[in-house]
Design a protein around this motif. Sequence first.
Motif, PDB file in Angstrom:
ATOM      1  N   ILE A 241     -38.904  61.185  19.879  1.00  0.00           N
ATOM      2  CA  ILE A 241     -39.626  60.419  18.867  1.00  0.00           C
ATOM      3  C   ILE A 241     -39.266  58.963  19.084  1.00  0.00           C
ATOM      4  N   SER A 242     -40.201  58.076  18.869  1.00  0.00           N
ATOM      5  CA  SER A 242     -39.930  56.644  18.955  1.00  0.00           C
ATOM      6  C   SER A 242     -40.007  56.063  17.553  1.00  0.00           C
ATOM      7  N   VAL A 243     -38.930  55.372  17.149  1.00  0.00           N
ATOM      8  CA  VAL A 243     -38.788  54.868  15.778  1.00  0.00           C
ATOM      9  C   VAL A 243     -38.352  53.404  15.830  1.00  0.00           C
ATOM     10  N   ARG A 244     -38.975  52.585  15.001  1.00  0.00           N
ATOM     11  CA  ARG A 244     -38.546  51.186  14.891  1.00  0.00           C
ATOM     12  C   ARG A 244     -37.153  51.147  14.255  1.00  0.00           C
ATOM     13  N   PRO A 245     -36.228  50.329  14.793  1.00  0.00           N
ATOM     14  CA  PRO A 245     -34.873  50.267  14.234  1.00  0.00           C
ATOM     15  C   PRO A 245     -34.815  49.863  12.762  1.00  0.00           C
ATOM     16  N   GLU A 246     -35.803  49.122  12.278  1.00  0.00           N
ATOM     17  CA  GLU A 246     -35.775  48.703  10.866  1.00  0.00           C
ATOM     18  C   GLU A 246     -36.224  49.800   9.900  1.00  0.00           C
ATOM     19  N   ARG A 247     -36.740  50.904  10.421  1.00  0.00           N
ATOM     20  CA  ARG A 247     -37.163  52.009   9.549  1.00  0.00           C
ATOM     21  C   ARG A 247     -35.935  52.671   8.914  1.00  0.00           C
ATOM     22  N   TYR A 248     -36.062  53.052   7.676  1.00  0.00           N
ATOM     23  CA  TYR A 248     -34.982  53.688   6.923  1.00  0.00           C
ATOM     24  C   TYR A 248     -34.462  54.939   7.636  1.00  0.00           C
ATOM     25  N   SER A 249     -35.368  55.730   8.196  1.00  0.00           N
ATOM     26  CA  SER A 249     -34.982  56.979   8.863  1.00  0.00           C
ATOM     27  C   SER A 249     -34.213  56.753  10.154  1.00  0.00           C
ATOM     28  N   HIS A 250     -34.386  55.595  10.773  1.00  0.00           N
ATOM     29  CA  HIS A 250     -33.724  55.324  12.057  1.00  0.00           C
ATOM     30  C   HIS A 250     -32.222  55.540  11.973  1.00  0.00           C
ATOM     31  N   ASP A 251     -31.572  54.908  11.010  1.00  0.00           N
ATOM     32  CA  ASP A 251     -30.117  55.037  10.890  1.00  0.00           C
ATOM     33  C   ASP A 251     -29.698  56.437  10.478  1.00  0.00           C
TER      34      ASP A 251
ATOM     35  N   VAL B 261     -30.867  68.680   3.091  1.00  0.00           N
ATOM     36  CA  VAL B 261     -31.684  69.270   2.018  1.00  0.00           C
ATOM     37  C   VAL B 261     -31.410  68.547   0.709  1.00  0.00           C
ATOM     38  N   GLU B 262     -30.152  68.147   0.494  1.00  0.00           N
ATOM     39  CA  GLU B 262     -29.781  67.459  -0.745  1.00  0.00           C
ATOM     40  C   GLU B 262     -30.263  66.011  -0.764  1.00  0.00           C
ATOM     41  N   GLN B 263     -30.315  65.362   0.378  1.00  0.00           N
ATOM     42  CA  GLN B 263     -30.777  63.973   0.491  1.00  0.00           C
ATOM     43  C   GLN B 263     -31.751  63.857   1.667  1.00  0.00           C
ATOM     44  N   PRO B 264     -32.965  64.392   1.479  1.00  0.00           N
ATOM     45  CA  PRO B 264     -33.925  64.394   2.579  1.00  0.00           C
ATOM     46  C   PRO B 264     -34.745  63.110   2.656  1.00  0.00           C
ATOM     47  N   ASN B 265     -35.266  62.862   3.809  1.00  0.00           N
ATOM     48  CA  ASN B 265     -36.244  61.787   4.007  1.00  0.00           C
ATOM     49  C   ASN B 265     -37.216  62.253   5.081  1.00  0.00           C
ATOM     50  N   ALA B 266     -38.369  61.629   5.126  1.00  0.00           N
ATOM     51  CA  ALA B 266     -39.368  61.957   6.150  1.00  0.00           C
ATOM     52  C   ALA B 266     -40.132  60.700   6.506  1.00  0.00           C
ATOM     53  N   LEU B 267     -40.580  60.648   7.740  1.00  0.00           N
ATOM     54  CA  LEU B 267     -41.446  59.560   8.169  1.00  0.00           C
ATOM     55  C   LEU B 267     -42.532  60.128   9.057  1.00  0.00           C
ATOM     56  N   ALA B 268     -43.694  59.507   8.999  1.00  0.00           N
ATOM     57  CA  ALA B 268     -44.795  59.920   9.863  1.00  0.00           C
ATOM     58  C   ALA B 268     -44.552  59.344  11.246  1.00  0.00           C
TER      59      ALA B 268
ATOM     60  N   THR C 259     -48.837  63.020   4.690  1.00  0.00           N
ATOM     61  CA  THR C 259     -48.365  62.470   5.961  1.00  0.00           C
ATOM     62  C   THR C 259     -48.594  60.962   5.995  1.00  0.00           C
ATOM     63  N   ASP C 260     -49.774  60.535   5.617  1.00  0.00           N
ATOM     64  CA  ASP C 260     -50.073  59.108   5.592  1.00  0.00           C
ATOM     65  C   ASP C 260     -49.137  58.378   4.626  1.00  0.00           C
ATOM     66  N   PHE C 261     -48.927  58.951   3.454  1.00  0.00           N
ATOM     67  CA  PHE C 261     -48.035  58.348   2.457  1.00  0.00           C
ATOM     68  C   PHE C 261     -46.634  58.155   3.034  1.00  0.00           C
ATOM     69  N   CYS C 262     -46.139  59.174   3.725  1.00  0.00           N
ATOM     70  CA  CYS C 262     -44.793  59.089   4.314  1.00  0.00           C
ATOM     71  C   CYS C 262     -44.737  58.099   5.467  1.00  0.00           C
ATOM     72  N   GLY C 263     -45.886  57.695   5.985  1.00  0.00           N
ATOM     73  CA  GLY C 263     -45.934  56.713   7.057  1.00  0.00           C
ATOM     74  C   GLY C 263     -46.032  55.280   6.569  1.00  0.00           C
ATOM     75  N   VAL C 264     -46.462  55.085   5.333  1.00  0.00           N
ATOM     76  CA  VAL C 264     -46.649  53.717   4.832  1.00  0.00           C
ATOM     77  C   VAL C 264     -45.658  53.331   3.737  1.00  0.00           C
ATOM     78  N   ARG C 265     -44.876  54.272   3.260  1.00  0.00           N
ATOM     79  CA  ARG C 265     -43.854  53.978   2.244  1.00  0.00           C
ATOM     80  C   ARG C 265     -42.470  54.110   2.847  1.00  0.00           C
ATOM     81  N   SER C 266     -41.508  53.432   2.269  1.00  0.00           N
ATOM     82  CA  SER C 266     -40.136  53.482   2.754  1.00  0.00           C
ATOM     83  C   SER C 266     -39.282  54.372   1.867  1.00  0.00           C
ATOM     84  N   GLY C 267     -38.447  55.179   2.500  1.00  0.00           N
ATOM     85  CA  GLY C 267     -37.492  56.011   1.780  1.00  0.00           C
ATOM     86  C   GLY C 267     -36.415  55.199   1.091  1.00  0.00           C
ATOM     87  N   ARG C 268     -36.306  53.926   1.411  1.00  0.00           N
ATOM     88  CA  ARG C 268     -35.360  53.044   0.709  1.00  0.00           C
ATOM     89  C   ARG C 268     -35.806  52.828  -0.742  1.00  0.00           C
ATOM     90  N   GLU C 269     -37.119  52.878  -0.944  1.00  0.00           N
ATOM     91  CA  GLU C 269     -37.681  52.518  -2.251  1.00  0.00           C
ATOM     92  C   GLU C 269     -38.174  53.700  -3.076  1.00  0.00           C
TER      93      GLU C 269
END
Length: 192
Positions: free
Chosen positions: A48-58, A25-32, A79-89
């Motif tokens: 769920i299938s996630v690319r290893p380079e995605r921020y959420s993967h680790d 809750v304090e440091q959340p992230n989301a991906l589509a 939802t679309d926004f969370c799918g095309v932007r990175s939580g790293r940035e």
Amino acid sequence: MSKIQWKGSALLAPVPAALVSCGTVEQPNALAIAWTGIICSNPPMTYISVRPERYSHDIIKKSGEFVINLTAGPMTRATDFCGVRSGREVDKLAAAGLTVEPAGAVSAPLIAESPLSLECRVTQILPLGSHDMFLAEIVAVDVEEMLLDKDGKLHLEQAGLVAYSHGEYFALGKKVGSFGFSVRKKRPKKRK
């Protein structure tokens, strides 16, 4: 009908347009995520299938937990926004106007705007090529109260869920049948 054969491809559609929340809750992230589904009833399991380079993967790999949040029509842009932007940035949830709240069984947060959330605990990670598959047990389900009738029956059809198909989002439409309707015996007509 005439069909043209293409080489093997990931063209199973429609699929859920889901938002997977992870972190805390304090440091959340989301991906589509469109590549998800049910793989077992007992115990209830998903993936769920996630690319290893995605921020959420680790984040998911380290915590071993995530939440699959189903999306309704008003959530499509977020939802679309969370799918095309990175939580790293960027803080995607804040930028998309989404709210997180604590889950009951896992440390990953729920997305408050979601009508139904599946709290998941990872049981296995399978490297498959372009994606890693996170197999997970569904340890809790959080349902919007307005989707329950007076007897506690779920009416998910009232949630206005969104599906994803080949690069486009669609609102689910009208009911065309129910499980077992093709073999159900017709009720005899009542005599007057």
